[in-house]
Design a protein around this motif. Structure first.
Motif, PDB file in Angstrom:
ATOM      1  N   MET A  10       0.829  -1.206   0.000  1.00 26.58           N
ATOM      2  CA  MET A  10       0.000   0.000   0.000  1.00 26.58           C
ATOM      3  C   MET A  10       0.864   1.256   0.000  1.00 26.58           C
ATOM      4  O   MET A  10       0.509   2.277  -0.603  1.00 26.58           O
ATOM      5  CB  MET A  10      -0.927  -0.009   1.211  1.00 26.58           C
ATOM      6  N   THR A  11       2.003   1.190   0.670  1.00 28.43           N
ATOM      7  CA  THR A  11       2.939   2.313   0.677  1.00 28.43           C
ATOM      8  C   THR A  11       3.477   2.564  -0.722  1.00 28.43           C
ATOM      9  O   THR A  11       3.601   3.711  -1.162  1.00 28.43           O
ATOM     10  CB  THR A  11       4.089   2.037   1.666  1.00 28.43           C
ATOM     11  N   GLY A  12       3.798   1.479  -1.445  1.00 29.21           N
ATOM     12  CA  GLY A  12       4.253   1.628  -2.818  1.00 29.21           C
ATOM     13  C   GLY A  12       3.205   2.264  -3.714  1.00 29.21           C
ATOM     14  O   GLY A  12       3.510   3.107  -4.573  1.00 29.21           O
ATOM     15  N   ARG A  13       1.974   1.881  -3.508  1.00 29.57           N
ATOM     16  CA  ARG A  13       0.898   2.506  -4.289  1.00 29.57           C
ATOM     17  C   ARG A  13       0.782   3.992  -3.966  1.00 29.57           C
ATOM     18  O   ARG A  13       0.616   4.832  -4.866  1.00 29.57           O
ATOM     19  CB  ARG A  13      -0.437   1.829  -3.975  1.00 29.57           C
ATOM     20  N   ARG A  14       0.850   4.301  -2.688  1.00 27.01           N
ATOM     21  CA  ARG A  14       0.573   5.668  -2.256  1.00 27.01           C
ATOM     22  C   ARG A  14       1.632   6.655  -2.730  1.00 27.01           C
ATOM     23  O   ARG A  14       1.317   7.796  -3.096  1.00 27.01           O
ATOM     24  CB  ARG A  14       0.443   5.718  -0.728  1.00 27.01           C
ATOM     25  N   ILE A  15       2.910   6.260  -2.774  1.00 30.36           N
ATOM     26  CA  ILE A  15       3.953   7.224  -3.124  1.00 30.36           C
ATOM     27  C   ILE A  15       3.775   7.722  -4.556  1.00 30.36           C
ATOM     28  O   ILE A  15       4.095   8.869  -4.876  1.00 30.36           O
ATOM     29  CB  ILE A  15       5.368   6.627  -2.924  1.00 30.36           C
ATOM     30  N   VAL A  16       3.226   6.895  -5.431  1.00 34.24           N
ATOM     31  CA  VAL A  16       3.016   7.325  -6.819  1.00 34.24           C
ATOM     32  C   VAL A  16       2.036   8.491  -6.866  1.00 34.24           C
ATOM     33  O   VAL A  16       2.258   9.499  -7.551  1.00 34.24           O
ATOM     34  CB  VAL A  16       2.528   6.158  -7.687  1.00 34.24           C
ATOM     35  N   GLN A  17       0.950   8.372  -6.113  1.00 36.08           N
ATOM     36  CA  GLN A  17      -0.020   9.465  -6.093  1.00 36.08           C
ATOM     37  C   GLN A  17       0.552  10.694  -5.403  1.00 36.08           C
ATOM     38  O   GLN A  17       0.243  11.837  -5.789  1.00 36.08           O
ATOM     39  CB  GLN A  17      -1.307   9.021  -5.384  1.00 36.08           C
ATOM     40  N   MET A  18       1.395  10.495  -4.397  1.00 33.95           N
ATOM     41  CA  MET A  18       2.042  11.635  -3.729  1.00 33.95           C
ATOM     42  C   MET A  18       2.883  12.432  -4.713  1.00 33.95           C
ATOM     43  O   MET A  18       2.915  13.665  -4.676  1.00 33.95           O
ATOM     44  CB  MET A  18       2.896  11.157  -2.558  1.00 33.95           C
ATOM     45  N   VAL A  19       3.580  11.729  -5.610  1.00 30.77           N
ATOM     46  CA  VAL A  19       4.376  12.417  -6.631  1.00 30.77           C
ATOM     47  C   VAL A  19       3.454  13.189  -7.569  1.00 30.77           C
ATOM     48  O   VAL A  19       3.713  14.358  -7.901  1.00 30.77           O
ATOM     49  CB  VAL A  19       5.241  11.413  -7.410  1.00 30.77           C
ATOM     50  N   LYS A  20       2.370  12.568  -7.986  1.00 33.94           N
ATOM     51  CA  LYS A  20       1.442  13.246  -8.891  1.00 33.94           C
ATOM     52  C   LYS A  20       0.846  14.491  -8.232  1.00 33.94           C
ATOM     53  O   LYS A  20       0.656  15.526  -8.883  1.00 33.94           O
ATOM     54  CB  LYS A  20       0.330  12.286  -9.317  1.00 33.94           C
ATOM     55  N   LYS A  22      -5.809  17.995  15.131  1.00 31.70           N
ATOM     56  CA  LYS A  22      -6.554  17.041  14.307  1.00 31.70           C
ATOM     57  C   LYS A  22      -6.415  17.296  12.815  1.00 31.70           C
ATOM     58  O   LYS A  22      -6.581  16.382  12.006  1.00 31.70           O
ATOM     59  CB  LYS A  22      -8.031  17.061  14.708  1.00 31.70           C
ATOM     60  N   ASP A  23      -6.124  18.539  12.436  1.00 30.12           N
ATOM     61  CA  ASP A  23      -6.059  18.865  11.011  1.00 30.12           C
ATOM     62  C   ASP A  23      -4.695  18.604  10.390  1.00 30.12           C
ATOM     63  O   ASP A  23      -4.511  18.838   9.191  1.00 30.12           O
ATOM     64  CB  ASP A  23      -6.432  20.338  10.799  1.00 30.12           C
ATOM     65  N   ALA A  24      -3.749  18.133  11.169  1.00 25.90           N
ATOM     66  CA  ALA A  24      -2.406  17.888  10.627  1.00 25.90           C
ATOM     67  C   ALA A  24      -2.478  16.914   9.459  1.00 25.90           C
ATOM     68  O   ALA A  24      -3.133  15.868   9.533  1.00 25.90           O
ATOM     69  CB  ALA A  24      -1.488  17.359  11.727  1.00 25.90           C
ATOM     70  N   LEU A  25      -1.779  17.247   8.379  1.00 31.42           N
ATOM     71  CA  LEU A  25      -1.813  16.465   7.144  1.00 31.42           C
ATOM     72  C   LEU A  25      -0.924  15.236   7.251  1.00 31.42           C
ATOM     73  O   LEU A  25       0.133  15.262   7.897  1.00 31.42           O
ATOM     74  CB  LEU A  25      -1.346  17.353   5.987  1.00 31.42           C
ATOM     75  N   THR A  26      -1.327  14.155   6.608  1.00 32.68           N
ATOM     76  CA  THR A  26      -0.515  12.939   6.546  1.00 32.68           C
ATOM     77  C   THR A  26      -0.243  12.563   5.096  1.00 32.68           C
ATOM     78  O   THR A  26      -0.841  13.111   4.172  1.00 32.68           O
ATOM     79  CB  THR A  26      -1.227  11.763   7.246  1.00 32.68           C
ATOM     80  N   VAL A  27       0.636  11.585   4.913  1.00 35.75           N
ATOM     81  CA  VAL A  27       0.985  11.138   3.560  1.00 35.75           C
ATOM     82  C   VAL A  27      -0.207  10.558   2.812  1.00 35.75           C
ATOM     83  O   VAL A  27      -0.179  10.441   1.581  1.00 35.75           O
ATOM     84  CB  VAL A  27       2.127  10.102   3.590  1.00 35.75           C
ATOM     85  N   SER A  28      -1.252  10.196   3.522  1.00 34.82           N
ATOM     86  CA  SER A  28      -2.441   9.664   2.855  1.00 34.82           C
ATOM     87  C   SER A  28      -3.199  10.748   2.111  1.00 34.82           C
ATOM     88  O   SER A  28      -4.090  10.448   1.298  1.00 34.82           O
ATOM     89  CB  SER A  28      -3.375   9.019   3.887  1.00 34.82           C
ATOM     90  N   GLY A  29      -2.872  12.020   2.411  1.00 32.72           N
ATOM     91  CA  GLY A  29      -3.625  13.133   1.858  1.00 32.72           C
ATOM     92  C   GLY A  29      -4.796  13.526   2.738  1.00 32.72           C
ATOM     93  O   GLY A  29      -5.480  14.511   2.469  1.00 32.72           O
ATOM     94  N   ARG A  30      -5.024  12.751   3.801  1.00 34.13           N
ATOM     95  CA  ARG A  30      -6.090  13.037   4.755  1.00 34.13           C
ATOM     96  C   ARG A  30      -5.495  13.557   6.053  1.00 34.13           C
ATOM     97  O   ARG A  30      -4.298  13.425   6.299  1.00 34.13           O
ATOM     98  CB  ARG A  30      -6.905  11.758   5.027  1.00 34.13           C
ATOM     99  N   SER A  31      -6.345  14.114   6.899  1.00 31.80           N
ATOM    100  CA  SER A  31      -5.878  14.591   8.200  1.00 31.80           C
ATOM    101  C   SER A  31      -5.621  13.412   9.123  1.00 31.80           C
ATOM    102  O   SER A  31      -6.161  12.315   8.937  1.00 31.80           O
ATOM    103  CB  SER A  31      -6.923  15.515   8.834  1.00 31.80           C
TER     104      SER A  31
END
Length: 580
Positions: free
Chosen positions: A240-250, A345-354
């Protein structure tokens, strides 16, 4: 949380190496093709560097080679191009004089690896203590989209029906041998039970603490910290981490978007709640310096002072990381902090969600592992920052691992000039010491050891251990393992090797420790202190060349994170100039 994803598609950093048909791009691209990559992989899709700290001499990370394959699978699935890159791996278990000396060297080497090569995003594969902060520091300095995947903790150790915590029981059993309570052959038998699977320490030592810090900071997917190394769900997390980093780059979601002051404040409070390692202090101070967040020791004391320790894990409690995972892991702790008004609570995470969106619906499956507030191990579990004439710039103590009866203590100093002096004298039956004394160790800080080794939790003298005493006040400019315990004052700043007041403590001086009032005092007059400091001369060995020399010349104090002074700040990721 105000992050706005960047437009996609756009030209990526890697296209400066691989895009087009010039001589230079064909040079870069052509050599890559000797590994059998088809041409369309270089068409502008995100190239993901899998920065792997796998090493057979870093046993905590010994399984990361296999885990990297799951990361690659995730990257491929998301339309990225994964490239695995071995990077500097500072092993806590094998590096001498101490892995801490090489944290900054690793961060420097990895930073330049990221900057010099054609990667658009990075997966930081970490585990052993210093690998997590070193890769986070490098990512912060380059500001390339990055995400952490930890190797995970070992399974529980068991010895004669008792849970065995890696590290924690090493110290315990060693003291029992010296006290005559455990035979040497029994100690060797227990050794076989301490590390029975792949992974890092199974206590809330520095490895698990830093995995928890990465998750709390928002740099890892929710739930990453506690999954055991050999659990199949660790491999799922890697994919799941591998999937997520691609979207983080985009989206161009970078460390600077995530590592905000609010994120660091969340981490400080979480460290108190989990009974985390004192080593987190120097690592987070250094990391904050890389993203130019003004974080100080005072922030650590203020932020953690009223946070109760609710995670019942060794070395503060009785369980291990395996039970913590089954109970719900770090997300349960974060939810508890959020419910108590102690989480941004509003701190951002690598998921793109708080961070709150990630944890608000989790359930605590074992209230004996993650305790209710009224049953907390200690009501003030954060790192205590002590100041006074013995530590003008601060020292730290972990209340959840200390003896309550020693939190206010005045005793006679028994002084060891360095670790060799300690080893030469501690077992001498004629040593003038009893349980009321204060053990003082000098010249073990960032410059002095060099590297600030984990020797602050000095073993007690055998004649004291034989009385059944298991704790004494100990003071030094060193660190201690996150798996260790005791009333141990650490990171005294300025350190002795830099001419701090610790350097002039003498045998027989009286020292006062007052944790509730955050005071560490050497009972001499200001005039006497001034005289002693004026007469002080350096006694530690200065390196004359190589990295050790550079480290001693440029390392900052523990109160600033013990980073190298020229590495502070974010230098970004400009595309290097062509060399041919």
């Amino acid at each position: 949380m105000s992050f706005k994803p960047a437009p996609w598609p756009r030209k990526l950093r890697s296209q400066h190496w691989y895009g087009g048909n010039t001589r230079d791009t064909i040079y870069h691209r052509g050599w890559m093709k000797n590994q059998g990559y088809p041409p369309d992989l270089f068409d502008g899709r995100p190239i993901i560097g899998i920065l792997n700290t796998w090493s057979e001499l870093t046993p905590c990370n010994g399984h990361l080679r296999e885990l990297a394959e799951k990361v690659k699978a995730g990257v491929w699935e998301a339309g990225g191009f994964p490239v695995e890159v071995p990077v500097f791996s500072a092993s806590e278990n094998t590096f001498r004089p101490t892995a801490m000396m090489f944290r900054n060297l690793a961060a420097l080497a990895i930073e330049e690896t990221m900057r010099a090569q054609p990667i658009d995003g990075a997966v930081l594969m970490v585990g052993c203590d210093k690998t997590t902060p070193s890769l986070l520091m490098a990512a912060a300095s380059t500001n390339i989209p990055s995400i952490v995947i930890s190797g995970g903790p070992m399974l529980n150790g068991w010895f004669r029906g008792e849970r065995v915590g890696s590290g924690t029981h090493l110290w315990k059993f060693s003291e029992e041998v010296r006290a005559g309570k455990l035979r040497q052959d029994e100690f060797l038998e227990a050794e076989q039970a301490m590390s029975r699977s792949s992974g890092s320490c199974n206590t809330m030592g520095t490895a698990s603490t830093m995995a928890s810090m990465a998750e709390t900071l928002g740099m890892a997917l929710s739930g990453n910290a506690a999954i055991p190394a050999v659990d199949s769900r660790r491999r799922v997390m890697a994919q799941m981490t591998g999937r997520r980093i691609v979207q983080m780059v985009k989206d161009d979601l970078k460390p600077s978007d995530i590592l905000t002051r609010q994120a660091f404040e969340n981490a400080i409070r979480t460290n108190g709640a989990i009974g985390g390692s004192t080593n987190a202090v120097v690592h987070l101070l250094a990391l904050a310096g890389r993203v130019e967040v003004d974080l100080t020791l005072d922030d650590w004391d203020r932020g953690g002072r009223d946070v109760a320790t609710i995670v019942n894990l060794m070395p503060s409690g009785k369980y291990l990381m395996e039970e913590f995972f089954y109970a719900g892991g770090l997300p349960v702790v974060l939810k508890r902090l959020g419910e108590g008004g102690l989480l941004h609570k509003d701190a951002l995470t690598v998921s793109g969600r708080s961070i709150w969106d990630e944890v608000k619906d989790v359930i605590n499956h074992n209230p004996d592992v993650i305790l209710p507030l009224e049953k907390a191990l200690t009501s003030q579990g954060g790192i205590a920052v002590l100041k006074g004439n013995l530590a003008p710039k601060g020292a730290v103590l972990k209340p959840s691992a200390a003896s309550p009866e020693l939190m206010c203590h005045r005793g006679r100093a028994v002084v060891f000039e360095d670790i060799d002096d300690y080893k030469a004298r501690i077992n001498d039956e004629s040593l003038d010491i009893d349980e009321h004394c204060v053990m003082v160790l000098k010249n073990c800080g960032p410059k002095g050891y060099p590297g600030m080794a984990e020797v602050g939790n000095m073993g007690l003298p055998p004649k004291v251990l034989r009385k059944g005493i298991t704790d004494m006040v100990r003071i030094s400019d060193a660190r201690m393992s996150g798996t260790a315990y005791g009333t141990v004052v650490l990171h005294v700043s300025p350190e002795a090797a830099a001419g701090g007041p610790l350097a002039v403590v003498r045998e027989g001086d009286m020292i006062e420790l007052d944790v509730p009032n955050r005071r560490l005092h050497l009972d001499i007059s200001d005039e006497e202190m001034t005289t002693r400091l004026a007469q002080w001369k350096p006694s530690h060995v200065q390196s004359v060349s190589g990295y050790a020399w550079m480290h001693q010349q440029h390392v900052e104090g523990a109160d600033q994170g013990a980073d190298l002074d020229f590495l502070k700040g974010c230098r970004g990721n400009p595309v290097p100039k062509e060399s041919h």
